[in-house]
Design a protein around this motif. Sequence first.
Motif, PDB file in Angstrom:
ATOM      1  N   GLY A  92       4.950 -29.441  20.313  1.00  0.00           N
ATOM      2  CA  GLY A  92       4.754 -29.000  19.176  1.00  0.00           C
ATOM      3  C   GLY A  92       5.208 -27.650  19.605  1.00  0.00           C
ATOM      4  N   VAL A  93       5.862 -26.666  18.732  1.00  0.00           N
ATOM      5  CA  VAL A  93       6.391 -25.332  18.432  1.00  0.00           C
ATOM      6  C   VAL A  93       5.852 -24.308  19.259  1.00  0.00           C
ATOM      7  CG1 VAL A  93       7.376 -23.410  17.606  1.00  0.00           C
ATOM      8  CG2 VAL A  93       8.208 -25.553  16.660  1.00  0.00           C
ATOM      9  N   PRO A  94       3.861 -23.699  19.205  1.00  0.00           N
ATOM     10  CA  PRO A  94       3.709 -23.260  19.562  1.00  0.00           C
ATOM     11  C   PRO A  94       3.201 -22.899  21.001  1.00  0.00           C
ATOM     12  CG  PRO A  94       2.344 -23.745  17.519  1.00  0.00           C
ATOM     13  CD  PRO A  94       3.847 -24.667  18.319  1.00  0.00           C
ATOM     14  N   THR A  95       2.904 -24.434  21.616  1.00  0.00           N
ATOM     15  CA  THR A  95       2.700 -25.032  22.929  1.00  0.00           C
ATOM     16  C   THR A  95       3.517 -24.552  23.877  1.00  0.00           C
ATOM     17  OG1 THR A  95       0.796 -26.351  22.486  1.00  0.00           O
ATOM     18  CG2 THR A  95       2.466 -26.791  24.571  1.00  0.00           C
ATOM     19  N   THR A  96       4.920 -25.119  23.384  1.00  0.00           N
ATOM     20  CA  THR A  96       6.402 -24.987  23.774  1.00  0.00           C
ATOM     21  C   THR A  96       6.407 -22.924  23.889  1.00  0.00           C
ATOM     22  OG1 THR A  96       6.915 -26.313  23.085  1.00  0.00           O
ATOM     23  CG2 THR A  96       8.539 -25.332  23.924  1.00  0.00           C
ATOM     24  N   LEU A  97       6.512 -22.291  23.224  1.00  0.00           N
ATOM     25  CA  LEU A  97       6.358 -21.001  23.049  1.00  0.00           C
ATOM     26  C   LEU A  97       5.729 -20.421  24.234  1.00  0.00           C
ATOM     27  CD1 LEU A  97       7.034 -20.223  19.283  1.00  0.00           C
ATOM     28  CD2 LEU A  97       8.833 -19.168  21.436  1.00  0.00           C
TER      29      LEU A  97
ATOM     30  N   LYS B 197      -4.857 -19.992  14.281  1.00  0.00           N
ATOM     31  CA  LYS B 197      -6.095 -20.892  14.913  1.00  0.00           C
ATOM     32  C   LYS B 197      -5.029 -22.108  14.570  1.00  0.00           C
ATOM     33  CE  LYS B 197      -9.947 -20.093  12.620  1.00  0.00           C
ATOM     34  NZ  LYS B 197     -10.126 -18.163  12.751  1.00  0.00           N
ATOM     35  N   ARG B 198      -3.948 -21.186  15.837  1.00  0.00           N
ATOM     36  CA  ARG B 198      -2.854 -22.787  16.081  1.00  0.00           C
ATOM     37  C   ARG B 198      -3.142 -22.917  17.778  1.00  0.00           C
ATOM     38  NH1 ARG B 198       1.457 -23.267  12.366  1.00  0.00           N
ATOM     39  NH2 ARG B 198       2.033 -25.164  14.058  1.00  0.00           N
ATOM     40  N   PRO B 199      -3.388 -24.639  18.092  1.00  0.00           N
ATOM     41  CA  PRO B 199      -3.326 -24.132  19.365  1.00  0.00           C
ATOM     42  C   PRO B 199      -2.811 -24.547  20.100  1.00  0.00           C
ATOM     43  CG  PRO B 199      -3.512 -26.652  18.380  1.00  0.00           C
ATOM     44  CD  PRO B 199      -3.409 -25.711  17.123  1.00  0.00           C
TER      45      PRO B 199
END
Length: 283
Positions: free
Chosen positions: A30-35, A196-198
Amino acid sequence: MTSAVIFGLLAALLYGLADITGRSTNRINGVPTTLFWSQLLLVVAASIALLFFKLPKASLTEWALLVIAGIVLTGATAFLYTGLARGRLSVVAPLMASYGAVSSFLALLTGEHLSAGIVTGLVMTVAGAILCAIRSDDKTSKSSGWIYGVGASLCYGVSYWLQGQYVLPAFGPVPTLWACYVVAVIAIGAYSLIWKRPINEVKGLKGAGLIGLSASLGGGGLAALNLAQADGDIAIATALSSASTLVTVVFAVIVLKEKPGVWGWGGIIAVIAGIVLLNLSSQ
């Protein structure tokens, strides 16, 4: 070759490989986690490097510009990662790579002198990157990810120009890298809390390994670009680094079976010719 040419080409290679690995990394984690985790790893690496340097004395305006450059850079990376996950590699990467046009235009506005040969090389390199994105079967569909590529191009162009024009002269390459990564971690963390994005969805050892690899390649590309810009050759450095599209498109064609089309192949030739002309003109 000048340092701007050598490190600009190194940045292109590393950025191209980062695009390739970034596709799988973002789809798995996922983008948020990778970022978040990739930028956090880079903060750690830059902090270790910073032990051998010291933060220079800078004005409040220079610190503000550094923070702005870091925020815009974070936005650019978010656009790119989203495009790599949702769109076509042979479309998103070349459009993103046209950030050289944005940086070069801003550099010209602020008085950087460019010879006719360099200007021609810049135009060919940037135009070639854009042509690489054209496909005969789908030129405008959002599913191609073109909107993310354009967003990344604009943000990268502005951030790299700010870094080359104002931030690097005041802070130097290593403190600039460190500060940009710190700003990115804070910005992504705030985004995660507010919307609230994990950011803790790393998918096992494979996901963690891909994040580490993507972070290393992307961080190495930015470090090489900062070194390329250190002597003030902002336009040349950013244009050469945008040749990362060649690495990405070749991979997309051979491995992913994406077909650039006639215009796309013309773009690849234009990028190569532009790099050669830039090299000859900067001697």
